[in-house]
Design a protein around this motif. Structure first.
Motif, PDB file in Angstrom:
ATOM      1  N   VAL A  69      -1.953  -0.056  -0.610  1.00 40.51           N
ATOM      2  CA  VAL A  69      -0.198  -0.229   0.172  1.00 40.51           C
ATOM      3  C   VAL A  69      -0.453   1.171   1.898  1.00 40.51           C
ATOM      4  CG1 VAL A  69       1.547   0.140   0.270  1.00 40.51           C
ATOM      5  CG2 VAL A  69       0.710  -1.462  -0.966  1.00 40.51           C
ATOM      6  N   SER A  70      -1.019   1.961   1.763  1.00 38.63           N
ATOM      7  CA  SER A  70      -0.833   3.489   2.615  1.00 38.63           C
ATOM      8  C   SER A  70      -1.401   2.187   3.569  1.00 38.63           C
ATOM      9  CB  SER A  70      -0.976   4.671   2.089  1.00 38.63           C
ATOM     10  OG  SER A  70       0.100   4.613   1.209  1.00 38.63           O
ATOM     11  N   ARG A  72      -3.009  -0.674   4.042  1.00 34.82           N
ATOM     12  CA  ARG A  72      -2.228  -2.194   4.894  1.00 34.82           C
ATOM     13  C   ARG A  72      -1.661  -1.599   5.953  1.00 34.82           C
ATOM     14  NH1 ARG A  72       1.221  -4.871   1.187  1.00 34.82           N
ATOM     15  NH2 ARG A  72       2.404  -3.452   1.653  1.00 34.82           N
ATOM     16  N   ASP A  73      -0.173  -0.639   5.705  1.00 32.97           N
ATOM     17  CA  ASP A  73       0.455  -0.078   6.285  1.00 32.97           C
ATOM     18  C   ASP A  73      -0.085   0.410   6.955  1.00 32.97           C
ATOM     19  OD1 ASP A  73       2.253  -2.043   4.482  1.00 32.97           O
ATOM     20  OD2 ASP A  73       3.752  -0.280   3.996  1.00 32.97           O
ATOM     21  N   GLU A  75      -2.665   0.237   9.156  1.00 35.11           N
ATOM     22  CA  GLU A  75      -3.373  -1.072   9.710  1.00 35.11           C
ATOM     23  C   GLU A  75      -2.381  -1.586  10.828  1.00 35.11           C
ATOM     24  OE1 GLU A  75      -5.825  -2.635   6.817  1.00 35.11           O
ATOM     25  OE2 GLU A  75      -7.516  -1.133   7.180  1.00 35.11           O
ATOM     26  N   ARG A  76      -0.930  -2.350  10.130  1.00 38.34           N
ATOM     27  CA  ARG A  76      -0.148  -2.701  10.707  1.00 38.34           C
ATOM     28  C   ARG A  76       0.370  -2.139  12.132  1.00 38.34           C
ATOM     29  NH1 ARG A  76       2.032  -6.580   5.463  1.00 38.34           N
ATOM     30  NH2 ARG A  76       0.440  -7.501   5.080  1.00 38.34           N
ATOM     31  N   GLU A  78       3.181   0.196  10.636  1.00 37.13           N
ATOM     32  CA  GLU A  78       3.668   0.528   9.577  1.00 37.13           C
ATOM     33  C   GLU A  78       4.142   1.639   8.626  1.00 37.13           C
ATOM     34  OE1 GLU A  78       4.492  -3.333   7.586  1.00 37.13           O
ATOM     35  OE2 GLU A  78       4.537  -4.674   8.951  1.00 37.13           O
ATOM     36  N   ARG A  79       5.228   1.897   8.754  1.00 34.26           N
ATOM     37  CA  ARG A  79       6.011   3.075   7.938  1.00 34.26           C
ATOM     38  C   ARG A  79       5.460   2.806   6.276  1.00 34.26           C
ATOM     39  NH1 ARG A  79      10.730   7.220   9.007  1.00 34.26           N
ATOM     40  NH2 ARG A  79      10.952   5.780   7.766  1.00 34.26           N
ATOM     41  N   VAL A  80       4.712   3.202   5.255  1.00 40.08           N
ATOM     42  CA  VAL A  80       6.044   3.270   3.712  1.00 40.08           C
ATOM     43  C   VAL A  80       6.868   3.155   3.140  1.00 40.08           C
ATOM     44  CG1 VAL A  80       4.661   3.476   1.569  1.00 40.08           C
ATOM     45  CG2 VAL A  80       2.939   3.330   2.878  1.00 40.08           C
TER      46      VAL A  80
END
Length: 82
Positions: A69-70, A72-73, A75-76, A78-80
């Motif tokens: 998840v970290s 993926r986020d 790469e986007r 975004e913050r986890v």
């Protein structure tokens, strides 16, 4: 509960359970703790070993999920967690 101002930072408030709060928590969770202790005392070495193996596998699975998840986020952009 008791709230006090942090001596190191006036913007913070420290929260702690009072003796009454601890008593209330124990009234609710104490029986479960005692029953759980009794249950664990009845387990054999093989059962404890199997449980420890399961807990380790679940812990590894959780860590793997957090990394996934970290990544993926990140790469986007975004913050986890929000």
């Amino acid at each position: 509960m008791r709230r006090t101002q942090s001596p190191g930072d006036r913007r913070k408030v420290q929260v702690e359970l009072t003796a009454e709060g601890r008593r209330l928590v124990w009234d609710v969770y104490g029986p479960m703790v005692r029953d759980g202790q009794t249950l664990l005392e009845e387990l054999g070495v093989d059962e404890i070993t199997a449980m420890a193996g399961l807990v380790n596998k679940l812990s590894q699975l959780t860590e793997e999920h957090i990394r996934r998840v970290s990544t993926r986020d990140a790469e986007r952009g975004e913050r986890v967690g929000g």
